[in-house]
Design a protein around this motif. Structure first.
Motif, mmCIF file in Angstrom:
data_model
loop_
_atom_site.group_PDB
_atom_site.id
_atom_site.type_symbol
_atom_site.label_atom_id
_atom_site.label_comp_id
_atom_site.label_asym_id
_atom_site.label_seq_id
_atom_site.Cartn_x
_atom_site.Cartn_y
_atom_site.Cartn_z
ATOM 1 N N TYR A 394 -3.358 0.687 -3.367
ATOM 2 C CA TYR A 394 -2.415 -0.186 -3.902
ATOM 3 C C TYR A 394 -3.206 -1.044 -4.932
ATOM 4 O O TYR A 394 -4.173 -1.178 -5.081
ATOM 5 C CB TYR A 394 -1.849 -1.081 -2.673
ATOM 6 C CG TYR A 394 -0.953 -0.293 -1.575
ATOM 7 C CD1 TYR A 394 0.063 0.427 -2.230
ATOM 8 C CD2 TYR A 394 -1.480 -0.353 -0.257
ATOM 9 C CE1 TYR A 394 0.707 1.176 -1.265
ATOM 10 C CE2 TYR A 394 -0.521 0.189 0.773
ATOM 11 C CZ TYR A 394 0.360 1.164 0.291
ATOM 12 O OH TYR A 394 1.073 1.850 1.183
ATOM 13 N N LEU A 430 7.370 -5.957 -4.806
ATOM 14 C CA LEU A 430 6.528 -4.789 -4.342
ATOM 15 C C LEU A 430 7.339 -3.457 -4.200
ATOM 16 O O LEU A 430 8.501 -3.683 -3.656
ATOM 17 C CB LEU A 430 5.948 -5.313 -2.925
ATOM 18 C CG LEU A 430 5.044 -6.564 -2.893
ATOM 19 C CD1 LEU A 430 4.905 -6.769 -1.416
ATOM 20 C CD2 LEU A 430 3.640 -6.367 -3.551
ATOM 21 N N ASN A 432 7.319 0.928 -3.265
ATOM 22 C CA ASN A 432 6.314 2.034 -2.497
ATOM 23 C C ASN A 432 6.400 3.063 -3.510
ATOM 24 O O ASN A 432 5.723 4.209 -3.017
ATOM 25 C CB ASN A 432 6.493 2.093 -1.464
ATOM 26 C CG ASN A 432 5.289 2.932 -0.183
ATOM 27 O OD1 ASN A 432 4.115 2.651 -0.887
ATOM 28 N ND2 ASN A 432 5.774 3.486 0.441
ATOM 29 N N GLY A 450 2.896 -1.105 -3.749
ATOM 30 C CA GLY A 450 2.489 -1.458 -2.627
ATOM 31 C C GLY A 450 3.289 -1.163 -1.531
ATOM 32 O O GLY A 450 4.630 -1.310 -2.007
ATOM 33 N N VAL A 457 -0.655 -6.149 2.284
ATOM 34 C CA VAL A 457 0.095 -5.857 1.139
ATOM 35 C C VAL A 457 0.864 -7.242 0.929
ATOM 36 O O VAL A 457 0.753 -7.894 -0.314
ATOM 37 C CB VAL A 457 0.949 -4.791 1.026
ATOM 38 C CG1 VAL A 457 1.845 -4.771 -0.306
ATOM 39 C CG2 VAL A 457 0.197 -3.501 0.960
#
Length: 597
Positions: A394, A430, A432, A450, A457
């Motif tokens: 990340y 954030l 993914n 992240g 995270v």
């Protein structure tokens, strides 16, 4: 329709309706069900169908329509982006597979002319079967699905010179049957003319047909486009499928694209099923039974050679990972329906004899029938032995003073981020998804790769000093996981979360999270616009929308108290509807909806 043709059609429909759902019920592919029906009905089964060759000729329109629908999904810019997968991966697969098969066929005793044609024909895979299997498993957009599609497109293009080479290498029955250089030039000119002029002509015709407001004429025009372009290409010696595919690409960015696809889709599905049945009828069970070891060895050798080549292409050329490469190899290791045409022409021009043709047809047909079973076995193995994936790396987050952390930066998260950014409120987002991160950064958003469902995270995003966490991830379970994690470690943090529906909202409310239902306000806005469109004054429509929202929030709070009791929840919903009617009626009596007397 002649009586025999009608009876054949009845047998096709009856056998398909009985066999295909049965195969699907046991988790088998529909393609396998259609092939089984063909085996039963064909001349090598119960010989119910009298003329399988004519059925195959008609059913090939299913492949043509499938390629047209695929073309509709690929605009010219997207097709240009796929040029590497089409021309590099496709050419490597065809040429390397054909070279290995050619060497084996020479060792088997074939003349070099015959070995070359047969090897190239066996190097091609079944476009219809591969795409149907990928569609059934929803893998058309997977890594191996995209690689397979690019290779299949090259194979369709490679089929054109292969057909042209048969009379040149064989003993043509007449000079008129040779595919000369002049004919090749003429075919290329017709193709270029269709590309240059076809787009404008087709759009003009569809506008004229759409003006009639007659759906049956639009359907006829869509079928005319597919069959007509296919016939034009076929008449100059090119593939019907190639013509239909080009027509689809030319219409991919037109305003009629979705309507055309809706009109063609039912015909495509029926004719594709008929095509697979026809392929099943070509498998000569007598030939298989007379030489079972030879046919089995041929099937094993063909699929092994192509699987090795495809595995290498996936792993080192397309760079799609070992498991995806294995799925690519299993999906495309079979022979293809185009081989049947090549083998028939090869007999006509003296390249191979009838016995070898029957054995080759049996090898290709059996390989096509085995592919769905091979895929099922491979996917079952992958399910029992999941891949060990390395932990993602990340992004490191340097911004130390965000007031807000946004978990998930999809459609909803981006709108929230734009609003915060407009007021110059510092935030960290954030996400993914690597693709979403790359896309958002192009527009200057402060977004990091992240997983917000991981505590480390959230901590690296400085959640401990943030004033608020906003959860906008698409998946309800992911939302709940992030909310649960944040509440457990930061109980005083204010959290606002996106909710899919009332039940999801109740689960968030259990944790003390403010839940915002994702479709509530947009639905109320549509209702308000409907009121205005029906003649209700704008201010009255605004008032109704406000009343509905206030009432719904009140009911949500009441229903939360009984959301574990289904009977009480249903009773509450019924009572809420009556209350809303009374609320609207009372407001309407106080102030009329319109200015009319």
């Amino acid at each position: 329709m002649h009586g025999s043709g009608l009876i054949d059609m009845l047998w096709f429909l009856l056998a398909s309706v009985l066999a295909v759902p049965l195969f699907r019920r046991f988790g088998l592919s529909a393609v396998l069900g259609y092939l089984f029906v063909g085996l039963l009905l064909g001349p090598y089964g119960f010989a119910v169908i009298s003329d399988p060759d004519s059925t195959l000729a008609i059913s090939e329109l299913g492949v043509v329509m499938m390629l047209f629908v695929i073309g509709l999904e690929l605009s010219p810019p997207r097709l240009w982006q796929m040029r590497h997968r089409i021309f590099v991966a496709g050419s490597v697969q065809v040429l390397l597979s054909a070279a290995l098969l050619y060497a084996a066929l020479l060792a088997f005793g074939l003349r070099w002319q015959s070995a070359a044609i047969v090897a190239l024909a066996l190097a091609l895979s079944s476009t219809a079967v591969v795409l149907q299997l990928l569609a059934e498993r929803k893998q058309l957009n997977s890594a191996h699905g995209k690689a397979a599609f690019g290779i299949l497109l090259f194979q369709d293009i490679a089929a054109i010179p292969l057909l042209a080479a048969i009379p040149l290498l064989g003993h043509a029955q007449s000079e008129s049957e040779h595919f000369t250089g002049g004919m090749a030039l003429y075919a290329i000119l017709v193709l270029l003319l269709m590309i240059l002029l076809g787009r404008h002509v087709m759009r003009y015709l569809f506008r004229a047909v759409a003006w009639t407001q007659m759906r049956e004429i639009f359907t006829a025009m869509a079928l005319l486009l597919v069959i007509g372009t296919g016939w034009i290409m076929h008449s100059v010696g090119l593939s019907m499928g190639l013509g239909a595919f080009v027509a689809g690409v030319l219409m991919a960015d037109s305003e009629f694209r979705h309507e055309i696809e809706a009109q063609v889709e039912p015909f495509k599905g029926l004719l594709l099923g008929l095509f697979f049945i026809s392929v099943g009828m070509t498998v000569n069970l007598t030939t298989v039974a007379s030489s079972p070891l030879l046919i089995a060895a041929g099937v094993l050798f063909l699929m092994a050679i192509k699987a090795v080549v495809l595995l290498m292409i996936g792993k080192w050329q397309s760079r799609i990972g070992l498991r995806e490469s294995a799925l690519l190899a299993a999906t495309m290791a079979m022979g293809g329906e185009f081989a049947f045409v090549v083998f028939a022409d090869s007999v006509r021009f003296g390249l191979i004899d009838a016995l070898l043709r029957d054995r080759l047809v049996a090898i290709v047909g059996v390989s096509m029938a085995l592919t769905p079973l091979l895929l099922m076995a491979m996917q079952a193995y992958f399910k029992r032995h999941p891949a060990e994936t390395a932990a993602p790396v990340y992004d490191s987050i340097e911004d130390g003073h965000p007031r807000v952390v946004i978990a998930g930066f999809g459609r909803m998260g981006q709108i929230v981020g734009r609003m915060l950014g407009a007021r110059k409120i510092p935030f960290i987002a954030l996400e993914n998804s690597v693709d979403q991160v790359a896309l958002s950064r192009k527009f200057g958003n402060m977004i990091y790769f992240g997983d917000p469902a991981r505590l480390e995270v959230l901590q690296s995003a400085h959640i401990a000093t943030a004033e608020m966490l906003i959860i906008t991830a698409d998946d309800p379970e992911t939302n709940l996981k992030i909310a649960r994690l944040a509440k457990r470690h930061y109980p005083n943090l204010r959290i606002i979360a996106r909710a899919r529906n009332r039940q999801h909202a109740f689960r968030l409310m259990d944790m003390g999270v403010a839940a915002i239902r994702e479709t509530l306000h947009s639905s109320v806005e549509i209702g308000k616009m409907a009121f205005i469109g029906l003649g209700i004054r704008h201010e009255r429509a605004e008032e109704y929308a406000r009343l509905f929202l206030e009432h719904d929030e009140h009911i949500l709070a009441e229903q939360y108290l009984v959301h574990d009791n289904e009977a009480a929840l249903i009773a509450s919903a019924e009572e809420a509807y009556r209350e809303l009617e009374a609320l609207f009626d009372a407001d309407r009596l106080d102030r009329p909806d319109t200015d009319q007397p």
